[in-house]
Write a protein that holds these residues in place. Structure first.
Motif, PDB file in Angstrom:
ATOM      1  N   LEU A   1       1.331  -0.703  -0.164  1.00  0.00           N
ATOM      2  CA  LEU A   1      -0.106   0.135  -0.503  1.00  0.00           C
ATOM      3  C   LEU A   1       1.164   1.366   0.261  1.00  0.00           C
ATOM      4  CD1 LEU A   1      -2.425   1.264   0.616  1.00  0.00           C
ATOM      5  CD2 LEU A   1      -2.339   1.294   2.837  1.00  0.00           C
ATOM      6  N   GLN A   2       0.778   2.337  -0.735  1.00  0.00           N
ATOM      7  CA  GLN A   2       1.555   3.595  -1.365  1.00  0.00           C
ATOM      8  C   GLN A   2       0.697   4.814  -1.366  1.00  0.00           C
ATOM      9  OE1 GLN A   2       4.822   3.858  -3.595  1.00  0.00           O
ATOM     10  NE2 GLN A   2       3.693   5.354  -4.667  1.00  0.00           N
ATOM     11  N   ALA A   3       0.741   5.212  -0.121  1.00  0.00           N
ATOM     12  CA  ALA A   3       0.064   7.105  -0.477  1.00  0.00           C
ATOM     13  C   ALA A   3       1.660   7.626  -1.157  1.00  0.00           C
ATOM     14  CB  ALA A   3       0.176   7.821   0.816  1.00  0.00           C
ATOM     15  N   ASP A   4       1.195   8.058  -2.646  1.00  0.00           N
ATOM     16  CA  ASP A   4       2.204   8.647  -2.892  1.00  0.00           C
ATOM     17  C   ASP A   4       2.199   9.818  -3.331  1.00  0.00           C
ATOM     18  OD1 ASP A   4       3.956   8.401  -5.584  1.00  0.00           O
ATOM     19  OD2 ASP A   4       2.573   9.205  -6.818  1.00  0.00           O
ATOM     20  N   ARG A   5       0.310  10.542  -3.052  1.00  0.00           N
ATOM     21  CA  ARG A   5       0.411  11.889  -2.186  1.00  0.00           C
ATOM     22  C   ARG A   5      -0.663  11.962  -1.802  1.00  0.00           C
ATOM     23  NH1 ARG A   5      -1.094  14.951  -8.073  1.00  0.00           N
ATOM     24  NH2 ARG A   5      -2.491  12.766  -8.048  1.00  0.00           N
ATOM     25  N   LEU A   6      -0.397  13.144  -0.348  1.00  0.00           N
ATOM     26  CA  LEU A   6      -1.044  13.738   0.637  1.00  0.00           C
ATOM     27  C   LEU A   6      -0.504  14.062   1.225  1.00  0.00           C
ATOM     28  CD1 LEU A   6      -3.232  11.239   1.942  1.00  0.00           C
ATOM     29  CD2 LEU A   6      -1.714  11.235   3.923  1.00  0.00           C
ATOM     30  N   GLU A   7      -1.672  15.339   0.578  1.00  0.00           N
ATOM     31  CA  GLU A   7      -0.953  16.856   0.469  1.00  0.00           C
ATOM     32  C   GLU A   7      -2.284  17.896   0.919  1.00  0.00           C
ATOM     33  OE1 GLU A   7       1.035  16.443  -3.449  1.00  0.00           O
ATOM     34  OE2 GLU A   7      -0.276  17.479  -4.343  1.00  0.00           O
ATOM     35  N   TYR A   8      -0.779  19.296   1.324  1.00  0.00           N
ATOM     36  CA  TYR A   8      -2.399  20.323   1.816  1.00  0.00           C
ATOM     37  C   TYR A   8      -1.795  21.433   0.127  1.00  0.00           C
ATOM     38  CZ  TYR A   8      -3.757  24.926   3.647  1.00  0.00           C
ATOM     39  OH  TYR A   8      -4.201  26.030   3.569  1.00  0.00           O
ATOM     40  N   GLN A   9      -2.732  22.137  -0.097  1.00  0.00           N
ATOM     41  CA  GLN A   9      -2.385  22.695  -1.198  1.00  0.00           C
ATOM     42  C   GLN A   9      -3.131  23.975  -1.465  1.00  0.00           C
ATOM     43  OE1 GLN A   9      -4.314  20.725  -4.947  1.00  0.00           O
ATOM     44  NE2 GLN A   9      -2.650  19.360  -5.474  1.00  0.00           N
ATOM     45  N   ALA A  10      -2.023  24.996  -1.377  1.00  0.00           N
ATOM     46  CA  ALA A  10      -2.193  25.874  -0.771  1.00  0.00           C
ATOM     47  C   ALA A  10      -2.234  27.174  -2.288  1.00  0.00           C
ATOM     48  CB  ALA A  10      -1.223  26.753   0.061  1.00  0.00           C
ATOM     49  N   ARG A  11      -3.824  28.000  -2.304  1.00  0.00           N
ATOM     50  CA  ARG A  11      -3.550  28.358  -3.475  1.00  0.00           C
ATOM     51  C   ARG A  11      -4.555  29.305  -3.331  1.00  0.00           C
ATOM     52  NH1 ARG A  11      -5.733  23.234  -5.202  1.00  0.00           N
ATOM     53  NH2 ARG A  11      -7.971  23.011  -4.523  1.00  0.00           N
TER      54      ARG A  11
ATOM     55  N   PRO B   1      -9.064  28.609 -14.834  1.00  0.00           N
ATOM     56  CA  PRO B   1      -8.584  27.738 -15.686  1.00  0.00           C
ATOM     57  C   PRO B   1      -7.023  27.726 -15.622  1.00  0.00           C
ATOM     58  CG  PRO B   1      -9.320  29.277 -17.507  1.00  0.00           C
ATOM     59  CD  PRO B   1      -9.407  29.959 -16.281  1.00  0.00           C
ATOM     60  N   SER B   2      -6.382  28.332 -14.754  1.00  0.00           N
ATOM     61  CA  SER B   2      -4.787  28.426 -15.342  1.00  0.00           C
ATOM     62  C   SER B   2      -4.495  28.756 -13.033  1.00  0.00           C
ATOM     63  CB  SER B   2      -4.412  29.473 -15.052  1.00  0.00           C
ATOM     64  OG  SER B   2      -2.710  29.178 -15.273  1.00  0.00           O
ATOM     65  N   VAL B   3      -4.052  27.476 -12.176  1.00  0.00           N
ATOM     66  CA  VAL B   3      -4.266  27.578 -11.048  1.00  0.00           C
ATOM     67  C   VAL B   3      -3.107  27.242 -10.553  1.00  0.00           C
ATOM     68  CG1 VAL B   3      -4.987  26.555  -8.667  1.00  0.00           C
ATOM     69  CG2 VAL B   3      -6.567  26.965 -10.680  1.00  0.00           C
ATOM     70  N   THR B   4      -2.482  27.602  -9.850  1.00  0.00           N
ATOM     71  CA  THR B   4      -0.832  27.567  -8.996  1.00  0.00           C
ATOM     72  C   THR B   4      -0.961  27.359  -7.772  1.00  0.00           C
ATOM     73  OG1 THR B   4       0.430  28.949 -10.581  1.00  0.00           O
ATOM     74  CG2 THR B   4       1.210  28.007  -9.012  1.00  0.00           C
ATOM     75  N   SER B   5      -0.376  25.896  -7.324  1.00  0.00           N
ATOM     76  CA  SER B   5      -0.190  24.974  -5.954  1.00  0.00           C
ATOM     77  C   SER B   5       0.933  25.135  -5.731  1.00  0.00           C
ATOM     78  CB  SER B   5      -1.524  24.367  -5.481  1.00  0.00           C
ATOM     79  OG  SER B   5      -2.774  24.446  -6.194  1.00  0.00           O
ATOM     80  N   VAL B   6       0.964  25.929  -3.524  1.00  0.00           N
ATOM     81  CA  VAL B   6       2.168  25.660  -3.646  1.00  0.00           C
ATOM     82  C   VAL B   6       1.823  23.902  -2.837  1.00  0.00           C
ATOM     83  CG1 VAL B   6       3.589  25.897  -1.680  1.00  0.00           C
ATOM     84  CG2 VAL B   6       3.595  27.367  -3.040  1.00  0.00           C
ATOM     85  N   VAL B   7       2.586  23.220  -2.745  1.00  0.00           N
ATOM     86  CA  VAL B   7       1.690  21.858  -1.547  1.00  0.00           C
ATOM     87  C   VAL B   7       2.874  21.382  -1.145  1.00  0.00           C
ATOM     88  CG1 VAL B   7       0.711  21.234  -3.931  1.00  0.00           C
ATOM     89  CG2 VAL B   7       2.805  19.908  -2.905  1.00  0.00           C
ATOM     90  N   MET B   8       2.099  20.357   0.304  1.00  0.00           N
ATOM     91  CA  MET B   8       2.934  20.247   1.471  1.00  0.00           C
ATOM     92  C   MET B   8       2.955  18.553   1.744  1.00  0.00           C
ATOM     93  SD  MET B   8       2.965  23.739   3.576  1.00  0.00           S
ATOM     94  CE  MET B   8       1.656  24.150   2.958  1.00  0.00           C
ATOM     95  N   GLY B   9       3.076  17.952   1.892  1.00  0.00           N
ATOM     96  CA  GLY B   9       2.226  16.765   1.854  1.00  0.00           C
ATOM     97  C   GLY B   9       3.505  15.994   2.057  1.00  0.00           C
ATOM     98  N   VAL B  10       3.241  14.675   2.402  1.00  0.00           N
ATOM     99  CA  VAL B  10       3.750  12.828   2.867  1.00  0.00           C
ATOM    100  C   VAL B  10       3.451  11.450   2.108  1.00  0.00           C
ATOM    101  CG1 VAL B  10       2.300  12.155   4.219  1.00  0.00           C
ATOM    102  CG2 VAL B  10       4.269  12.038   4.629  1.00  0.00           C
ATOM    103  N   ARG B  11       4.696  11.215   1.373  1.00  0.00           N
ATOM    104  CA  ARG B  11       4.761  10.295   0.708  1.00  0.00           C
ATOM    105  C   ARG B  11       4.706   8.895   2.125  1.00  0.00           C
ATOM    106  NH1 ARG B  11       8.451   7.115  -2.795  1.00  0.00           N
ATOM    107  NH2 ARG B  11       7.092   6.302  -4.100  1.00  0.00           N
ATOM    108  N   PHE B  12       4.013   7.795   1.918  1.00  0.00           N
ATOM    109  CA  PHE B  12       4.395   6.199   2.484  1.00  0.00           C
ATOM    110  C   PHE B  12       3.541   5.655   2.207  1.00  0.00           C
ATOM    111  CE2 PHE B  12       0.491   7.962   4.362  1.00  0.00           C
ATOM    112  CZ  PHE B  12       0.009   6.387   3.984  1.00  0.00           C
ATOM    113  N   TRP B  13       5.059   4.287   2.167  1.00  0.00           N
ATOM    114  CA  TRP B  13       4.398   2.974   2.145  1.00  0.00           C
ATOM    115  C   TRP B  13       4.750   1.857   2.667  1.00  0.00           C
ATOM    116  CZ3 TRP B  13       8.086  -0.464   1.590  1.00  0.00           C
ATOM    117  CH2 TRP B  13       9.085  -0.243   1.232  1.00  0.00           C
TER     118      TRP B  13
END
Length: 267
Positions: A65-75, A254-266
């Motif tokens: 099992l893997q969480a490839d992206r589990l993140e908060y997106q600031a936009r 239609p154009s969105v820029t996001s700064v992301v912070m998250g964690v990846r685990f498996w």
């Protein structure tokens, strides 16, 4: 220390033990029958050993099992949360895959969520063919038939591509590609691109025919241990064609820029 006169001198020690030159294998190597033991013990006597070898090295059942992206997106306008999780149960050539992904703006209902159940079969080294179903859990809760391929392309690009056919007859596709660029043993830069396509307009989903959406991002993660790595990054998303027009009509950019912070685990 000098050795006494007349006593034998010790042999010099080779600082690199082993042969000084690798020789090619003899010409007769590999020229025998593929199952030479059958000629001595008989095929029936060797069958249990071959079955055990296949079971231990080719049919081992594993769970991953893997969480490839589990993140908060600031936009700008509305921050959000995103998840992209997948896992399988099976052996190296046949697996049951479960996948889920979705996103939601903070303080609002989940706008996009899905779960997939897929059976996969290895069709080439590093490549699996996948078939199954996808169920949407938010918005238009459609059910889709899924045919896809997932694997490792040259230069270690991880590819996940799939076609989706809904019960309404809407045909869409999604292609994801990412690659890990190791900066140090623990610091890894991951470029990622995702392209969504549609065969026809679907105003209820704000999807236009053609290229619906492109997302491109860079994520820099630090592997505290290989199984757990927090990351930061930036992602740019574009809605194109009629999809961009639907977004504008709904008051969305239609154009969105996001700064992301998250964690990846498996595990």
């Amino acid at each position: 220390m000098p050795q006494p006169v007349g006593e034998p001198q010790p042999e010099p020690v080779d600082p690199s033990p082993g042969p000084t030159m690798e020789l090619p294998p003899p010409e007769e190597a590999g020229s025998g029958p593929p199952r030479a033991a059958d000629a001595i013990w008989g095929a029936e006597a060797m069958a249990p050993s071959r079955a055990a070898l296949k079971r231990e090295h080719g049919s081992t059942v594993t769970t991953w099992l893997q969480a490839d992206r589990l993140e908060y997106q600031a936009r700008q306008g509305h921050d959000g949360l995103l998840w992209d999780v997948q896992g399988y149960y099976g052996n190296p050539t046949s697996k049951l895959w479960l996948k889920s992904e979705g996103e939601a703006a903070l303080g609002e209902e989940v706008e996009d969520a899905e779960v997939q159940a897929l059976w996969s079969r290895a069709v080439a080294p590093f490549w699996d063919l996948q078939v199954g179903v996808r169920q949407d859990l938010a918005g238009e809760t459609d059910t889709h038939a899924v045919v896809g391929i997932q694997g490792l392309a040259p230069y270690l690009f991880e590819i996940d591509a799939a076609l989706f056919l809904s019960q309404r007859g809407d045909l869409t596709a999604r292609i994801e590609a990412e690659v890990d660029q190791r900066i140090t043993q623990k610091l890894i830069l991951q470029p990622r691109v995702e392209v969504s396509l549609a065969a026809q307009d679907n105003p209820a989903r704000k999807v236009g025919a053609g290229v619906d959406k492109i997302e491109a991002g860079l994520r820099l993660r630090y592997e505290i241990v290989p199984e757990f790595a927090p990351y930061i990054g930036i992602e740019q998303g574009w809605r194109l064609g009629d999809s961009a027009r639907y977004a504008r009509l709904a008051g969305e950019d239609p154009s969105v820029t996001s700064v992301v912070m998250g964690v990846r685990f498996w595990f």
